[in-house]
Design an enzyme around this catalytic site. Sequence first.
Site, PDB file in Angstrom:
ATOM      1  N   GLU A  61       7.662 -22.171   8.954  1.00 47.24           N
ATOM      2  CA  GLU A  61       7.929 -21.013  10.094  1.00 47.24           C
ATOM      3  C   GLU A  61       8.836 -21.592  10.412  1.00 47.24           C
ATOM      4  O   GLU A  61       9.398 -20.762  11.408  1.00 47.24           O
ATOM      5  CB  GLU A  61       6.337 -20.432  10.737  1.00 47.24           C
ATOM      6  CG  GLU A  61       5.970 -21.485  11.633  1.00 47.24           C
ATOM      7  CD  GLU A  61       4.973 -20.522  12.037  1.00 47.24           C
ATOM      8  OE1 GLU A  61       4.341 -20.721  13.768  1.00 47.24           O
ATOM      9  OE2 GLU A  61       4.009 -20.224  11.426  1.00 47.24           O
ATOM     10  N   GLU A  97       0.538  -1.395  -0.414  1.00 47.62           N
ATOM     11  CA  GLU A  97       0.495  -0.435   0.103  1.00 47.62           C
ATOM     12  C   GLU A  97       1.062   1.348  -0.177  1.00 47.62           C
ATOM     13  O   GLU A  97       0.691   2.438  -0.348  1.00 47.62           O
ATOM     14  CB  GLU A  97      -0.695   0.304   1.206  1.00 47.62           C
ATOM     15  CG  GLU A  97      -1.824  -1.321   1.278  1.00 47.62           C
ATOM     16  CD  GLU A  97      -2.712  -0.939   2.591  1.00 47.62           C
ATOM     17  OE1 GLU A  97      -2.380  -0.528   3.641  1.00 47.62           O
ATOM     18  OE2 GLU A  97      -4.139  -1.530   2.304  1.00 47.62           O
TER      19      GLU A  97
END
Length: 307
Positions: free
Chosen positions: A119, A88
Amino acid sequence: MPDSPIDRGHLLTEQANPASQNLDQLSPLEFVDLVNAEDQKTLSAIAGAREDLAAAITLIADSMRLGGRLFYLGAGTSGRLGVLDASECPPTFCTPPDLVQGIIAGGAGALIRSSEGLEDIAEDGAAIIHEHHIHEHDVVVGITAGGTTPYVHGALKAAQQRGAAAILIACVPCEQVPANYDGDIRLLVGPEILAGSTRLKAGTVTKMALNILSTGVMVQLGKVYGNRMVDVAVTNTKLRDRAIRILSDLADLDRDQAAALLDRSDQRVKLALLMHWSGLSAPEADACLQAHQGHLRQALQSLKSSD
């Protein structure tokens, strides 16, 4: 992967929430009210981390002035939130795509398909740091709600070894997961209403923190004038309309005049404002902005002082 699971039950993010013990018996309205009540804790968590957030803004902005970049890095929800915030920045602040980057364990495919098993591999986190050629002016923000994600810690340690600054964002207290990085932001929202589901309060407060970091950094870098996004990228009809409205409001012009000024400035709101207020040509105004590292207010003040 370890041969036997690591017991993380002591972590704040894994504990059961006493307020939601009868979650499966609530009516839809009672459920909404409970979520709303628990989400209020995100505001207190941000307030509790205010000094660490401010220090991180300063660190990142100083690094960017030296040519550094900001990397968000995480797995699962944490990684997705980092990618979202990074994506953004270009339309909001007209930043180059590589200035703020989001890295998620498993790559782009993990944005839409769960890859949480990745992870656990610290070496992958370290490898991605080398792959992005992270250097001493860069900042890596590792996001892990529970604070223990090996992928994140592997990346942060590798970043520090390359001279970059490393910042941890977690939703557990320091005494549960000690860390030794250049920044340490703890967002303590308490146990989730659905035990261990950190896409809830922990995800919400993380999004809030990332909003604060990226927007705060861009304010420090002169991407904002007053409360207007004067470096907005005019890439579609909505954003052109926003740019015209900013010019109309700040320069006291009608829409046609604002649109013409925007066109004369190559669709650059900040340049258009400086041209209008100073009477400089586009090349002259551009040179003035560059001399002040893109800070419109500083450029205006320098012109006033030279009168």
